[in-house]
Scaffold this motif. Structure first.
Motif, PDB file in Angstrom:
ATOM      1  N   VAL A 118       0.872  -1.171   0.000  1.00  0.00           N
ATOM      2  CA  VAL A 118       0.000   0.000   0.000  1.00  0.00           C
ATOM      3  C   VAL A 118       0.906   1.216   0.000  1.00  0.00           C
ATOM      4  CG1 VAL A 118      -1.592   1.380   1.402  1.00  0.00           C
ATOM      5  CG2 VAL A 118      -1.995  -1.067   1.094  1.00  0.00           C
ATOM      6  N   LEU A 119       0.682   2.130  -0.921  1.00  0.00           N
ATOM      7  CA  LEU A 119       1.440   3.384  -0.972  1.00  0.00           C
ATOM      8  C   LEU A 119       0.477   4.486  -0.537  1.00  0.00           C
ATOM      9  CD1 LEU A 119       4.344   4.134  -1.750  1.00  0.00           C
ATOM     10  CD2 LEU A 119       3.499   4.781  -3.999  1.00  0.00           C
ATOM     11  N   ALA A 120       0.777   5.111   0.602  1.00  0.00           N
ATOM     12  CA  ALA A 120      -0.154   6.062   1.199  1.00  0.00           C
ATOM     13  C   ALA A 120       0.466   7.445   1.301  1.00  0.00           C
ATOM     14  CB  ALA A 120      -0.574   5.585   2.590  1.00  0.00           C
ATOM     15  N   GLY A 121      -0.391   8.458   1.194  1.00  0.00           N
ATOM     16  CA  GLY A 121       0.067   9.839   1.327  1.00  0.00           C
ATOM     17  C   GLY A 121       0.453  10.158   2.762  1.00  0.00           C
ATOM     18  N   VAL A 122       1.376  11.088   2.918  1.00  0.00           N
ATOM     19  CA  VAL A 122       1.811  11.458   4.272  1.00  0.00           C
ATOM     20  C   VAL A 122       0.661  12.054   5.071  1.00  0.00           C
ATOM     21  CG1 VAL A 122       4.247  11.762   3.735  1.00  0.00           C
ATOM     22  CG2 VAL A 122       2.682  13.666   3.394  1.00  0.00           C
ATOM     23  N   HIS A 123      -0.336  12.612   4.381  1.00  0.00           N
ATOM     24  CA  HIS A 123      -1.484  13.170   5.096  1.00  0.00           C
ATOM     25  C   HIS A 123      -2.304  12.084   5.793  1.00  0.00           C
ATOM     26  CE1 HIS A 123      -3.036  12.041   1.103  1.00  0.00           C
ATOM     27  NE2 HIS A 123      -4.220  11.902   1.679  1.00  0.00           N
ATOM     28  N   LYS A 180       1.639  10.439  -7.897  1.00  0.00           N
ATOM     29  CA  LYS A 180       1.626  11.903  -7.908  1.00  0.00           C
ATOM     30  C   LYS A 180       0.255  12.451  -7.520  1.00  0.00           C
ATOM     31  CE  LYS A 180       5.409  12.633 -11.200  1.00  0.00           C
ATOM     32  NZ  LYS A 180       5.803  13.106 -12.567  1.00  0.00           N
ATOM     33  N   MET A 181      -0.812  11.737  -7.893  1.00  0.00           N
ATOM     34  CA  MET A 181      -2.153  12.149  -7.505  1.00  0.00           C
ATOM     35  C   MET A 181      -2.338  12.032  -5.990  1.00  0.00           C
ATOM     36  SD  MET A 181      -4.295  10.457 -10.674  1.00  0.00           S
ATOM     37  CE  MET A 181      -5.889  11.130 -10.269  1.00  0.00           C
ATOM     38  N   ILE A 182      -1.711  11.002  -5.389  1.00  0.00           N
ATOM     39  CA  ILE A 182      -1.770  10.847  -3.934  1.00  0.00           C
ATOM     40  C   ILE A 182      -0.984  11.970  -3.264  1.00  0.00           C
ATOM     41  CG2 ILE A 182      -1.016   9.371  -2.020  1.00  0.00           C
ATOM     42  CD1 ILE A 182      -1.703   6.974  -3.845  1.00  0.00           C
ATOM     43  N   LYS A 183       0.152  12.312  -3.850  1.00  0.00           N
ATOM     44  CA  LYS A 183       0.945  13.430  -3.332  1.00  0.00           C
ATOM     45  C   LYS A 183       0.128  14.716  -3.314  1.00  0.00           C
ATOM     46  CE  LYS A 183       5.015  16.227  -4.487  1.00  0.00           C
ATOM     47  NZ  LYS A 183       6.194  16.349  -5.386  1.00  0.00           N
ATOM     48  N   ARG A 184      -0.707  14.922  -4.351  1.00  0.00           N
ATOM     49  CA  ARG A 184      -1.545  16.123  -4.431  1.00  0.00           C
ATOM     50  C   ARG A 184      -2.864  15.965  -3.668  1.00  0.00           C
ATOM     51  NH1 ARG A 184       0.382  15.840  -9.919  1.00  0.00           N
ATOM     52  NH2 ARG A 184      -1.619  14.942 -10.614  1.00  0.00           N
ATOM     53  N   TYR A 189      -4.573   6.631  -0.933  1.00  0.00           N
ATOM     54  CA  TYR A 189      -3.627   5.514  -1.013  1.00  0.00           C
ATOM     55  C   TYR A 189      -3.864   4.735  -2.296  1.00  0.00           C
ATOM     56  CZ  TYR A 189      -7.278   2.139   0.287  1.00  0.00           C
ATOM     57  OH  TYR A 189      -8.396   1.350   0.294  1.00  0.00           O
ATOM     58  N   MET A 190      -2.920   3.878  -2.642  1.00  0.00           N
ATOM     59  CA  MET A 190      -3.017   3.023  -3.819  1.00  0.00           C
ATOM     60  C   MET A 190      -2.360   1.688  -3.527  1.00  0.00           C
ATOM     61  SD  MET A 190       0.057   4.653  -6.199  1.00  0.00           S
ATOM     62  CE  MET A 190       0.009   3.395  -7.477  1.00  0.00           C
ATOM     63  N   LEU A 191      -2.666   0.691  -4.347  1.00  0.00           N
ATOM     64  CA  LEU A 191      -1.962  -0.588  -4.314  1.00  0.00           C
ATOM     65  C   LEU A 191      -0.875  -0.551  -5.373  1.00  0.00           C
ATOM     66  CD1 LEU A 191      -5.112  -2.857  -4.099  1.00  0.00           C
ATOM     67  CD2 LEU A 191      -3.459  -2.496  -2.262  1.00  0.00           C
ATOM     68  N   ILE A 192       0.293  -1.063  -5.032  1.00  0.00           N
ATOM     69  CA  ILE A 192       1.404  -1.055  -5.987  1.00  0.00           C
ATOM     70  C   ILE A 192       2.253  -2.296  -5.752  1.00  0.00           C
ATOM     71  CG2 ILE A 192       2.896   0.325  -4.458  1.00  0.00           C
ATOM     72  CD1 ILE A 192       3.972   1.724  -7.004  1.00  0.00           C
ATOM     73  N   ASP A 193       2.699  -2.942  -6.817  1.00  0.00           N
ATOM     74  CA  ASP A 193       3.557  -4.108  -6.589  1.00  0.00           C
ATOM     75  C   ASP A 193       4.986  -3.651  -6.322  1.00  0.00           C
ATOM     76  OD1 ASP A 193       5.207  -4.326  -9.077  1.00  0.00           O
ATOM     77  OD2 ASP A 193       3.271  -4.614 -10.034  1.00  0.00           O
ATOM     78  N   GLU A 194       5.732  -4.529  -5.693  1.00  0.00           N
ATOM     79  CA  GLU A 194       7.062  -4.140  -5.200  1.00  0.00           C
ATOM     80  C   GLU A 194       8.010  -3.746  -6.319  1.00  0.00           C
ATOM     81  OE1 GLU A 194       9.264  -5.988  -2.185  1.00  0.00           O
ATOM     82  OE2 GLU A 194       7.519  -6.718  -1.083  1.00  0.00           O
ATOM     83  N   ALA A 208       9.912  10.114  -0.357  1.00  0.00           N
ATOM     84  CA  ALA A 208       9.438   9.516   0.892  1.00  0.00           C
ATOM     85  C   ALA A 208       8.731  10.521   1.788  1.00  0.00           C
ATOM     86  CB  ALA A 208      10.612   8.887   1.645  1.00  0.00           C
ATOM     87  N   GLU A 209       8.939  11.792   1.529  1.00  0.00           N
ATOM     88  CA  GLU A 209       8.244  12.806   2.323  1.00  0.00           C
ATOM     89  C   GLU A 209       6.802  13.000   1.846  1.00  0.00           C
ATOM     90  OE1 GLU A 209      10.501  16.372   2.273  1.00  0.00           O
ATOM     91  OE2 GLU A 209      12.225  15.502   3.314  1.00  0.00           O
ATOM     92  N   ASP A 210       6.472  12.475   0.683  1.00  0.00           N
ATOM     93  CA  ASP A 210       5.132  12.648   0.114  1.00  0.00           C
ATOM     94  C   ASP A 210       4.278  11.386   0.202  1.00  0.00           C
ATOM     95  OD1 ASP A 210       5.657  15.331  -0.723  1.00  0.00           O
ATOM     96  OD2 ASP A 210       6.777  14.534  -2.425  1.00  0.00           O
ATOM     97  N   VAL A 211       4.883  10.233  -0.071  1.00  0.00           N
ATOM     98  CA  VAL A 211       4.158   8.956  -0.004  1.00  0.00           C
ATOM     99  C   VAL A 211       5.043   7.914   0.666  1.00  0.00           C
ATOM    100  CG1 VAL A 211       2.672   9.356  -2.010  1.00  0.00           C
ATOM    101  CG2 VAL A 211       4.945   8.379  -2.349  1.00  0.00           C
ATOM    102  N   LYS A 212       4.412   7.009   1.404  1.00  0.00           N
ATOM    103  CA  LYS A 212       5.171   5.994   2.126  1.00  0.00           C
ATOM    104  C   LYS A 212       4.564   4.613   1.901  1.00  0.00           C
ATOM    105  CE  LYS A 212       6.818   8.989   5.876  1.00  0.00           C
ATOM    106  NZ  LYS A 212       8.249   8.861   5.512  1.00  0.00           N
ATOM    107  N   PRO A 213       5.420   3.568   1.755  1.00  0.00           N
ATOM    108  CA  PRO A 213       4.916   2.203   1.595  1.00  0.00           C
ATOM    109  C   PRO A 213       4.482   1.613   2.936  1.00  0.00           C
ATOM    110  CG  PRO A 213       7.308   2.198   1.599  1.00  0.00           C
ATOM    111  CD  PRO A 213       6.885   3.638   1.681  1.00  0.00           C
TER     112      PRO A 213
END
Length: 253
Positions: A118-123, A180-184, A189-194, A208-213
């Motif tokens: 899961v790749l999630a926004g820092v917010h 980038k949409m999550i950053k904005r 969050y989104m699903l992303i493969d490794e 890493a300051e914008d999105v985190k796994p």
């Protein structure tokens, strides 16, 4: 006289052999290999097909002696072209799903994914600290899931997505575009493969300051990827591809 008699048959046989070789070459299937812009699996670099699964696919087609023309095509059009079955088309890096098996042929597997992240926004970081499972994450209705349109995340994750009460941001973008949409803050969050995430990290495309796994213990295991082909690609050609796959990637079943 004898010399002419001995040379003439040899000449006739030689012409016949050359004509048979020419006929074999003419009969070799030509397949259009359509690939999507999905680095590091497949993409175009300096006008040429690139990516580790594209390189693997090229080797498979070469070993199988199947002529191939590689073209980068948008993901939705690849699906449409294979469904229409107007010509011999193959495309690497697809999950084998029951609905796809209705209109497509699948090779032996050519790759196995690691589990999605899961790749999630820092917010979202404060909220994420209290979420322990993927099922719990999908159960929070006010969250916005970013989904790359026209793609599958595997049958189990697709089923979870289809039943969630969350609003899905379904957009025709690459995984980088969705990040980038999550950053904005257009999605949470989104699903992303490794492999996708590692590539974006290596290219410094993800900050890493914008999105985190985030890893969840109940994330389904990684799935196999296959070469998906239109039914215009006959069983004999598929058998040749499978034989080549067994040589290139022994042990993957």
């Amino acid at each position: 006289m004898r010399r002419k008699d001995t040379v003439k048959p040899f000449f006739v046989v030689s012409i016949l052999a050359l004509s048979l070789v020419g006929a074999c070459r003419a009969d070799e299937p030509m397949v259009t290999v359509q690939y999507r812009d999905k680095p590091p699996y497949s993409y175009t670099k300096d006008g040429k097909p690139a990516g580790f699964l594209i390189e693997r696919t090229m080797e498979i087609f070469t070993r199988a002696n199947v002529k191939a023309d590689f073209q980068e095509i948008p993901v939705k059009r690849i699906t449409r072209d294979i469904q229409e079955n107007a010509s011999a088309i193959c495309s690497p890096s697809w999950y084998k799903l029951p609905e796809r098996e209705v209109y497509a042929r699948f090779s032996a597997p050519i790759h196995q994914d690691r589990p999605h992240l899961v790749l999630a926004g820092v917010h979202m970081q404060d909220k994420l600290r209290s979420i322990k499972t993927l099922k719990e994450l999908f159960g929070i209705p006010e969250l916005r899931l970013g989904k790359v349109s026209g793609t599958s995340y595997g049958a189990e994750l697709d089923a979870l997505i289809s039943t969630t009460a969350q609003t899905a941001m379904d957009s025709t973008v690459t995984p980088l575009g969705m990040a980038k949409m999550i950053k904005r803050k257009r999605a949470d969050y989104m699903l992303i493969d490794e492999e996708d995430y590692k590539f974006l990290n290596q290219q410094k495309e993800v900050d890493a300051e914008d999105v985190k796994p985030v890893h969840f213990p109940d994330m389904p295991p990684g799935l196999m990827r296959y070469i998906m082909c239109s039914k215009s690609v006959g069983p004999e050609t598929m058998a040749r591809l499978d034989k080549a796959i067994a040589q290139v990637i022994p042990g993957l079943k």
